[in-house]
Scaffold this motif. Sequence first.
Motif, PDB file in Angstrom:
ATOM      1  N   GLY A  19     -32.185 -53.975 -28.147  1.00  0.00           N
ATOM      2  CA  GLY A  19     -32.773 -52.644 -28.265  1.00  0.00           C
ATOM      3  C   GLY A  19     -33.311 -52.390 -29.664  1.00  0.00           C
ATOM      4  N   TYR A  39     -26.579 -49.886 -21.553  1.00  0.00           N
ATOM      5  CA  TYR A  39     -27.797 -49.215 -22.013  1.00  0.00           C
ATOM      6  C   TYR A  39     -27.513 -48.170 -23.100  1.00  0.00           C
ATOM      7  CZ  TYR A  39     -26.105 -45.997 -18.385  1.00  0.00           C
ATOM      8  OH  TYR A  39     -25.317 -45.179 -17.615  1.00  0.00           O
ATOM      9  N   ALA A  90     -29.691 -48.017 -26.469  1.00  0.00           N
ATOM     10  CA  ALA A  90     -30.421 -46.807 -26.880  1.00  0.00           C
ATOM     11  C   ALA A  90     -29.976 -46.335 -28.263  1.00  0.00           C
ATOM     12  CB  ALA A  90     -30.193 -45.706 -25.839  1.00  0.00           C
TER      13      ALA A  90
END
Length: 270
Positions: A55, A95, A99
């Motif tokens: 990410g 996730y 993020a």
Amino acid sequence: MQPEVPLTTAPTPKLSYWNTPKAFVLLSLLFLSAIGLGFTHNTSGLLNASSAILGGVLIDLPFAFFQKRKNKLPDGAILTGLIVAMVVSVTTPWYIPAATAALGVLLKNLLRVRKKPMLNPAAIGLLLGVLLLSTDQDWWGGMAELSPWWTLALLLIGFAITRKVNKYAQVLTFLGVYVLAFLVLALLGIDTDLASDALRTPFVNSALFLGFVMLTDPPTSPGRTSDQIVFALIAAVVSVALYLLWGGLAYLLIGLLTANLWNAWRLWKK
């Protein structure tokens, strides 16, 4: 008469990337991650670390292209992803750390003063993760979930990082004020339970991890010794005050970010 010999300077040998402080910190964090994840056999932690690194790197690559960076390895984004993963709970969905790291790297590239990032990317990403995503944190990178003997590994690696980036004044001031403040409060009988908890696992491990790994980030902290001491004092005093007022685990992040803002103001004034 001897002919005059022209003065020449020997060419400065090029420093290998793997001898740089950033490479040393990267290898140190990979080693700590291996210890933390290896002994807990937790594959979700490995998934979180991978997603956080990915990410951060994906967000950083466009900035690296437009800024025409010489170093093609997005090591800053990799470090941010690793640190985020070592603070976020391993039970968090993959996730969330992805993020969180992406947000930290984005703000690192957007909020700058004199071409330097204003805020520690991992700290601001983690704080926003708590506020916006209700991210759980257990700071497993501080070895809090392992036998107390493994805290020695954190101390040894932490002092090696401190030596490599030359931040002894900063780290010793932060940890000294942190420990002394809670020790005095406990001895005086003021907020005794809170003060005692702050010196126990996992809080003390979190403070050690932040002091050695996050507080020492060269781009977001000062280099001069006197400035290092002021920076660490701000981080420690704000952290202690917030812990006594509200508890939780975000107090360390807010303390560090407050010191980052002071450092950015100092750079802006120059």
